[in-house]
Scaffold this motif. Sequence first.
Motif, PDB file in Angstrom:
ATOM      1  N   GLU A  84       0.851  -1.201   0.000  1.00  0.00           N
ATOM      2  CA  GLU A  84       0.000   0.000   0.000  1.00  0.00           C
ATOM      3  C   GLU A  84       0.886   1.250   0.000  1.00  0.00           C
ATOM      4  O   GLU A  84       1.824   1.353   0.773  1.00  0.00           O
ATOM      5  CB  GLU A  84      -0.931  -0.033   1.229  1.00  0.00           C
ATOM      6  CG  GLU A  84      -1.648   1.255   1.551  1.00  0.00           C
ATOM      7  CD  GLU A  84      -2.516   1.801   0.421  1.00  0.00           C
ATOM      8  OE1 GLU A  84      -3.364   1.054  -0.101  1.00  0.00           O
ATOM      9  OE2 GLU A  84      -2.340   2.985   0.064  1.00  0.00           O
ATOM     10  N   ALA A  85       0.529   2.211  -0.856  1.00  0.00           N
ATOM     11  CA  ALA A  85       1.330   3.436  -0.979  1.00  0.00           C
ATOM     12  C   ALA A  85       1.171   4.359   0.240  1.00  0.00           C
ATOM     13  O   ALA A  85       2.111   5.039   0.631  1.00  0.00           O
ATOM     14  CB  ALA A  85       0.932   4.177  -2.248  1.00  0.00           C
ATOM     15  N   LEU A  86      -0.028   4.359   0.840  1.00  0.00           N
ATOM     16  CA  LEU A  86      -0.295   5.267   1.971  1.00  0.00           C
ATOM     17  C   LEU A  86       0.272   4.690   3.282  1.00  0.00           C
ATOM     18  O   LEU A  86       0.680   3.533   3.316  1.00  0.00           O
ATOM     19  CB  LEU A  86      -1.805   5.477   2.095  1.00  0.00           C
ATOM     20  CG  LEU A  86      -2.489   6.146   0.902  1.00  0.00           C
ATOM     21  CD1 LEU A  86      -3.997   6.162   1.112  1.00  0.00           C
ATOM     22  CD2 LEU A  86      -1.958   7.548   0.686  1.00  0.00           C
ATOM     23  N   PRO A  87       0.251   5.465   4.368  1.00  0.00           N
ATOM     24  CA  PRO A  87       0.798   4.964   5.632  1.00  0.00           C
ATOM     25  C   PRO A  87      -0.041   3.870   6.301  1.00  0.00           C
ATOM     26  O   PRO A  87       0.402   3.227   7.235  1.00  0.00           O
ATOM     27  CB  PRO A  87       0.842   6.204   6.529  1.00  0.00           C
ATOM     28  CG  PRO A  87       0.674   7.360   5.611  1.00  0.00           C
ATOM     29  CD  PRO A  87      -0.086   6.882   4.436  1.00  0.00           C
ATOM     30  N   ASN A  88      -1.319   3.685   5.860  1.00  0.00           N
ATOM     31  CA  ASN A  88      -2.097   2.586   6.443  1.00  0.00           C
ATOM     32  C   ASN A  88      -3.099   2.028   5.434  1.00  0.00           C
ATOM     33  O   ASN A  88      -3.401   2.662   4.427  1.00  0.00           O
ATOM     34  CB  ASN A  88      -2.817   3.026   7.728  1.00  0.00           C
ATOM     35  CG  ASN A  88      -3.677   4.242   7.501  1.00  0.00           C
ATOM     36  OD1 ASN A  88      -3.262   5.361   7.783  1.00  0.00           O
ATOM     37  ND2 ASN A  88      -4.864   4.023   6.965  1.00  0.00           N
ATOM     38  N   VAL A  89      -3.619   0.833   5.769  1.00  0.00           N
ATOM     39  CA  VAL A  89      -4.622   0.216   4.896  1.00  0.00           C
ATOM     40  C   VAL A  89      -6.014   0.697   5.306  1.00  0.00           C
ATOM     41  O   VAL A  89      -6.157   1.370   6.337  1.00  0.00           O
ATOM     42  CB  VAL A  89      -4.558  -1.342   4.956  1.00  0.00           C
ATOM     43  CG1 VAL A  89      -3.226  -1.823   4.437  1.00  0.00           C
ATOM     44  CG2 VAL A  89      -4.842  -1.850   6.357  1.00  0.00           C
ATOM     45  N   LEU A  90      -7.018   0.357   4.547  1.00  0.00           N
ATOM     46  CA  LEU A  90      -8.431   0.667   4.821  1.00  0.00           C
ATOM     47  C   LEU A  90      -8.681   2.098   5.295  1.00  0.00           C
ATOM     48  O   LEU A  90      -9.226   2.308   6.393  1.00  0.00           O
ATOM     49  CB  LEU A  90      -8.979  -0.310   5.881  1.00  0.00           C
ATOM     50  CG  LEU A  90      -9.116  -1.767   5.497  1.00  0.00           C
ATOM     51  CD1 LEU A  90      -9.718  -2.563   6.655  1.00  0.00           C
ATOM     52  CD2 LEU A  90      -9.978  -1.959   4.254  1.00  0.00           C
ATOM     53  N   PRO A  91      -8.270   3.091   4.500  1.00  0.00           N
ATOM     54  CA  PRO A  91      -8.415   4.484   4.978  1.00  0.00           C
ATOM     55  C   PRO A  91      -9.851   4.891   5.312  1.00  0.00           C
ATOM     56  O   PRO A  91     -10.053   5.820   6.100  1.00  0.00           O
ATOM     57  CB  PRO A  91      -7.871   5.322   3.810  1.00  0.00           C
ATOM     58  CG  PRO A  91      -7.678   4.402   2.672  1.00  0.00           C
ATOM     59  CD  PRO A  91      -7.667   3.002   3.177  1.00  0.00           C
ATOM     60  N   MET A  92     -10.854   4.184   4.751  1.00  0.00           N
ATOM     61  CA  MET A  92     -12.248   4.612   5.016  1.00  0.00           C
ATOM     62  C   MET A  92     -12.765   4.105   6.371  1.00  0.00           C
ATOM     63  O   MET A  92     -13.849   4.480   6.801  1.00  0.00           O
ATOM     64  CB  MET A  92     -13.191   4.181   3.885  1.00  0.00           C
ATOM     65  CG  MET A  92     -13.402   2.696   3.709  1.00  0.00           C
ATOM     66  SD  MET A  92     -11.937   1.860   3.077  1.00  0.00           S
ATOM     67  CE  MET A  92     -11.810   2.509   1.445  1.00  0.00           C
ATOM     68  N   PHE A  93     -11.984   3.263   7.064  1.00  0.00           N
ATOM     69  CA  PHE A  93     -12.417   2.765   8.374  1.00  0.00           C
ATOM     70  C   PHE A  93     -11.802   3.592   9.506  1.00  0.00           C
ATOM     71  O   PHE A  93     -10.845   4.345   9.278  1.00  0.00           O
ATOM     72  CB  PHE A  93     -12.016   1.295   8.515  1.00  0.00           C
ATOM     73  CG  PHE A  93     -12.918   0.359   7.760  1.00  0.00           C
ATOM     74  CD1 PHE A  93     -13.982  -0.263   8.384  1.00  0.00           C
ATOM     75  CD2 PHE A  93     -12.722   0.113   6.404  1.00  0.00           C
ATOM     76  CE1 PHE A  93     -14.831  -1.108   7.683  1.00  0.00           C
ATOM     77  CE2 PHE A  93     -13.557  -0.739   5.700  1.00  0.00           C
ATOM     78  CZ  PHE A  93     -14.621  -1.355   6.347  1.00  0.00           C
ATOM     79  N   SER A  94     -12.357   3.431  10.695  1.00  0.00           N
ATOM     80  CA  SER A  94     -11.847   4.212  11.831  1.00  0.00           C
ATOM     81  C   SER A  94     -10.448   3.717  12.214  1.00  0.00           C
ATOM     82  O   SER A  94     -10.062   2.594  11.886  1.00  0.00           O
ATOM     83  CB  SER A  94     -12.788   4.065  13.022  1.00  0.00           C
ATOM     84  OG  SER A  94     -12.753   2.723  13.453  1.00  0.00           O
ATOM     85  N   LYS A  95      -9.729   4.583  12.954  1.00  0.00           N
ATOM     86  CA  LYS A  95      -8.349   4.284  13.329  1.00  0.00           C
ATOM     87  C   LYS A  95      -8.270   2.962  14.098  1.00  0.00           C
ATOM     88  O   LYS A  95      -7.394   2.131  13.868  1.00  0.00           O
ATOM     89  CB  LYS A  95      -7.825   5.438  14.193  1.00  0.00           C
ATOM     90  CG  LYS A  95      -6.342   5.419  14.412  1.00  0.00           C
ATOM     91  CD  LYS A  95      -5.857   6.781  14.886  1.00  0.00           C
ATOM     92  CE  LYS A  95      -4.379   6.726  15.243  1.00  0.00           C
ATOM     93  NZ  LYS A  95      -4.125   6.211  16.593  1.00  0.00           N
ATOM     94  N   GLN A  96      -9.248   2.767  14.973  1.00  0.00           N
ATOM     95  CA  GLN A  96      -9.278   1.563  15.808  1.00  0.00           C
ATOM     96  C   GLN A  96      -9.371   0.294  14.938  1.00  0.00           C
ATOM     97  O   GLN A  96      -8.679  -0.697  15.166  1.00  0.00           O
ATOM     98  CB  GLN A  96     -10.486   1.684  16.745  1.00  0.00           C
ATOM     99  CG  GLN A  96     -10.809   0.481  17.569  1.00  0.00           C
ATOM    100  CD  GLN A  96     -12.315   0.462  17.904  1.00  0.00           C
ATOM    101  OE1 GLN A  96     -13.013   1.482  17.754  1.00  0.00           O
ATOM    102  NE2 GLN A  96     -12.805  -0.679  18.323  1.00  0.00           N
ATOM    103  N   ALA A 152     -14.014 -10.067  10.828  1.00  0.00           N
ATOM    104  CA  ALA A 152     -14.403  -8.985   9.910  1.00  0.00           C
ATOM    105  C   ALA A 152     -14.378  -7.687  10.674  1.00  0.00           C
ATOM    106  O   ALA A 152     -14.367  -7.679  11.915  1.00  0.00           O
ATOM    107  CB  ALA A 152     -15.796  -9.249   9.346  1.00  0.00           C
ATOM    108  N   VAL A 153     -14.335  -6.557   9.949  1.00  0.00           N
ATOM    109  CA  VAL A 153     -14.440  -5.253  10.601  1.00  0.00           C
ATOM    110  C   VAL A 153     -15.696  -4.562  10.094  1.00  0.00           C
ATOM    111  O   VAL A 153     -16.083  -4.733   8.945  1.00  0.00           O
ATOM    112  CB  VAL A 153     -13.191  -4.368  10.349  1.00  0.00           C
ATOM    113  CG1 VAL A 153     -12.005  -4.859  11.144  1.00  0.00           C
ATOM    114  CG2 VAL A 153     -12.851  -4.274   8.866  1.00  0.00           C
ATOM    115  N   ALA A 154     -16.323  -3.796  10.977  1.00  0.00           N
ATOM    116  CA  ALA A 154     -17.566  -3.115  10.598  1.00  0.00           C
ATOM    117  C   ALA A 154     -17.635  -1.740  11.242  1.00  0.00           C
ATOM    118  O   ALA A 154     -17.433  -1.607  12.446  1.00  0.00           O
ATOM    119  CB  ALA A 154     -18.766  -3.942  11.033  1.00  0.00           C
ATOM    120  N   ASP A 155     -17.876  -0.736  10.411  1.00  0.00           N
ATOM    121  CA  ASP A 155     -18.193   0.617  10.894  1.00  0.00           C
ATOM    122  C   ASP A 155     -19.654   0.809  10.547  1.00  0.00           C
ATOM    123  O   ASP A 155     -19.990   1.076   9.400  1.00  0.00           O
ATOM    124  CB  ASP A 155     -17.361   1.658  10.116  1.00  0.00           C
ATOM    125  CG  ASP A 155     -16.176   2.143  10.921  1.00  0.00           C
ATOM    126  OD1 ASP A 155     -16.272   2.148  12.159  1.00  0.00           O
ATOM    127  OD2 ASP A 155     -15.161   2.498  10.304  1.00  0.00           O
TER     128      ASP A 155
END
Length: 493
Positions: A236-248, A438-441
């Motif tokens: 991944e080019a950005l500093p983290n994956v899944l940018p649309m999910f919360s930090k947690q 799974a993760v869910a927001d």
Amino acid sequence: VLAAVGYTTYTVWEGNNPPEQFEPDPSKKTLVILGTGWGSVSLLKNLDTENYNVVVVSPRNYFLFTPLLPSCTTGTIEHRSIMEPIRNILRHKKAKVQYYEAECTKIDYEKKVVYAKDDSEIKGDTMETQIPFDMLVVGVGAENATFGIPGVREHACFLKEVGDAQKIRKRIMDCVETATFKDQPPEEIKRLLHMVVVGGGPTGVEFAGELQDFFQEDLLKWVPQIKEDFHVTLVEALPNVLPMFSKQLIEYTESSFKEEHIDIRTKTMVKNVTDKYIEAEVQQPGGTKQVEKIPYGLLVWATGNALRSVVKDLMSQIPAQAKARRGLEVNEYLVVNGTENIWGVGDCAVANYAPTAQVAAQEGAFLARLFNTMAKTDAIEDELRELSAKQATTSGDDRNAVLNEIRERQKQLRRIKQIGPFQYSHQGSLAYIGAEKAVADVSWFSGNIATGGTLTYLFWKSAYLSMCFSARNRVLVAFDWTKAKFFGRDVSR
Ligand code: NAD
């Protein structure tokens, strides 16, 4: 007898208009819908087809439940379980809908026609045609973004269509079988068993999770000798994956991947792809950049969406779209800016929301409501014109009765015209991250709930099951899950 049958068949099919051919009703407007994805199918599902001559043009003659496509790459789910034939959807509509299996190659905005090309392997006498429209819905989706990076189209697999999932499934097994071929050198084994996924959005994350599951739960049993060398890496080019999910939830996903032995390489931007390795620019702690070669056996490219050429071409014909970059710019009623009779839904349109299935489905349902209302409005306006003419020629009590009727119709018209602009209601984001987690927001009443884990996985399963297109799809998906649980996935090609 044969001659008689032959003669009858000939006479039925003689001329340009065999009876099965679509005969547009001249009293109705022709509504052409491009595409059979989330936006277009949601529109079709809710549209009262009696009001228009409806024509659907799409090269894909089925609706695909894309959220479960990553599960098809490893055989957890069979692709047929998440496909619904468009003809089956259309045959349940009140009035006939014409479907053409063809790709729309050009939309001529001025002439109000779309150009359709039959891409099938069977070659008929007519392979290209023009379809006139009064109203047009563009729901053609997007294509895979490659950002012009050399080698991506030639060497990487995408994950958008059924064919992509089948190709990946075959490649995984090819890599395993070639790696275990007699006398394969150790370095080559390592390369062949390195599964690299580029793009840390939900597509990349879900695929990486599914692939690791496949390895842990099935592949290892069949080919135990690959235990040390089989490896999944997410780049991944950005500093983290899944940018649309919360930090947690980002942290939860990252730690869960660590436990599953999936490597996440963030701040790593792929710049070049060859048949055996990718070249990536890795950002170092001091801010400097270093180019690294990463060998791979399977490369899956999931870096998001790009505009289709047919959409770009349409934008170039409309001056109001001159500044648009990401897709067709639409107003709050999803009308393409600069036009009056073209609407845009789903990933090809920009309406200030992320390009997701949820948005496209809601946009399609909104358009159906809008078109159903417009048809009713047209009918009442026709009646009002007739009543006004009648009023001019009547007198006394008759005239009062007509006036009352006019008032009643005007009231109806005002009520119907009250349809507000499109408003997206976000139900939440869900993603499978492997190892039955799974993760869910999720928006819940007025608050947001961010959860991850096994319970969320069960929620993910039941949510996706309930969202499947038809009862048939639901039964097939549930059956596939059960089958994979008890008998393992099918590792043959
Ligand atoms: P995405 O756009 O969400 O993510 C692509 C990622 O690739 C980005 O994080 C980007 O930084 C990275 N990237 C781009 N170029 C790169 C490069 N050269 N090297 C390394 N990394 C690079 O893409 P997606 O996952 O395909 O999703 C597309 C859309 O569909 C999104 O809006 C997403 O929310 C939606 N979607 C949602 C779900 C879900 O909710 N479960 C599942 C799939 C897709």
